[in-house]
Design a protein around this motif. Structure first.
Motif, PDB file in Angstrom:
ATOM      1  N   ASP A 151      39.914  70.788  46.836  1.00 27.71           N
ATOM      2  CA  ASP A 151      39.521  71.892  47.713  1.00 27.71           C
ATOM      3  C   ASP A 151      40.649  72.212  48.684  1.00 27.71           C
ATOM      4  OD1 ASP A 151      37.073  71.785  46.442  1.00 27.71           O
ATOM      5  OD2 ASP A 151      36.088  70.694  48.067  1.00 27.71           O
ATOM      6  N   ARG A 207      39.622  77.621  48.229  1.00 26.70           N
ATOM      7  CA  ARG A 207      39.102  77.141  46.952  1.00 26.70           C
ATOM      8  C   ARG A 207      38.172  75.990  47.274  1.00 26.70           C
ATOM      9  NH1 ARG A 207      43.165  74.721  42.688  1.00 26.70           N
ATOM     10  NH2 ARG A 207      43.063  72.917  44.043  1.00 26.70           N
ATOM     11  N   GLU A 222      34.477  75.200  42.216  1.00 29.41           N
ATOM     12  CA  GLU A 222      34.700  76.331  41.306  1.00 29.41           C
ATOM     13  C   GLU A 222      34.628  77.682  42.040  1.00 29.41           C
ATOM     14  OE1 GLU A 222      35.576  75.980  38.052  1.00 29.41           O
ATOM     15  OE2 GLU A 222      35.691  73.864  38.611  1.00 29.41           O
ATOM     16  N   ARG A 234      35.693  80.653  44.868  1.00 29.14           N
ATOM     17  CA  ARG A 234      36.917  81.206  45.437  1.00 29.14           C
ATOM     18  C   ARG A 234      36.562  82.219  46.524  1.00 29.14           C
ATOM     19  NH1 ARG A 234      37.929  77.510  42.792  1.00 29.14           N
ATOM     20  NH2 ARG A 234      39.521  77.242  41.177  1.00 29.14           N
ATOM     21  N   GLN A 293      36.473  83.783  40.067  1.00 35.05           N
ATOM     22  CA  GLN A 293      37.785  83.159  39.877  1.00 35.05           C
ATOM     23  C   GLN A 293      38.793  84.142  39.303  1.00 35.05           C
ATOM     24  OE1 GLN A 293      38.196  79.323  38.049  1.00 35.05           O
ATOM     25  NE2 GLN A 293      36.276  78.580  38.942  1.00 35.05           N
ATOM     26  N   TYR A 337      42.356  85.360  41.232  1.00 36.00           N
ATOM     27  CA  TYR A 337      43.719  85.243  40.728  1.00 36.00           C
ATOM     28  C   TYR A 337      44.349  86.612  40.468  1.00 36.00           C
ATOM     29  CZ  TYR A 337      42.784  80.320  40.742  1.00 36.00           C
ATOM     30  OH  TYR A 337      42.466  79.054  41.167  1.00 36.00           O
TER      31      TYR A 337
END
Length: 185
Positions: free
Chosen positions: A56, A64, A67, A69, A97, A101
């Motif tokens: 984390d 984060r 799992e 975000r 996620q 990104y």
């Protein structure tokens, strides 16, 4: 001149020379409400640029957690009757996620620029309830992304603005009840 200048409390909030008669507290106008971490973050406050606990991570703008975000964002609430003043909230928004990104890369997997992401507020907003899902609009340069809502009370507040009394109620719900300090007596 703004309509709010007719309200002595507004003038006191914006007058750096005004001192509360009971305690001497001074104000310099509307102040923002920020959140240091998403409500789900249980590892304690960040003291450095980055707090890492196992996998984390929490920085001032990114998080984060397992799992999940999160991105730090801004919600702007114009103040009706002012000359363009807004209350800015700086909560965290949870995104998928893949959107997280894509936001970091500035483009999706197919190379298209990131223009909007589905997001959910990850902090309890004082006095504003649960706004439901929103759309995160990436900022330009170093600007934080803006979280906007299509429906619900925050959509109305963002579009039509909030009253000065609404602003004071939000501050009180956030633990900053400044109403007694603006009465002038």
């Amino acid at each position: 001149m703004s309509l709010l200048n007719l309200d002595a409390r507004w003038r006191r909030l914006n007058d750096p020379d005004y001192a509360c008669p009971c305690c001497g507290r001074r104000f310099s106008g509307v102040f923002d409400i920020g959140f240091e971490e998403p409500d789900a973050w249980l590892h304690g406050p960040r003291s450095d640029d980055l707090l890492r606990v196992g996998e984390d991570k929490l920085s001032s703008e990114l998080c984060r957690l397992g799992e999940r975000r999160f991105l730090r964002c801004v919600i702007a609430l114009p103040i009706r009757g002012s000359d363009g003043e807004s209350l800015f909230l700086a909560p965290w928004a949870e995104v998928s996620q893949s959107d997280f990104y894509a936001y970091l890369d500035g483009s999706t997997q197919d190379g298209a620029p990131v223009t909007a992401l589905t997001a959910t507020v990850a902090n309890a907003l004082p006095g504003l309830g649960d706004p439901g899902p929103g759309t995160l609009q990436p900022g330009s340069g170093l600007e934080r992304p803006r979280l906007e809502f299509a429906t619900g009370p925050l959509a109305v507040a963002s579009a039509e603005g909030i009253s000065f009394d609404d602003l004071l109620d939000i501050y009180a719900a956030a633990g900053q009840d400044i109403r007694p300090h603006l009465t002038g007596s």
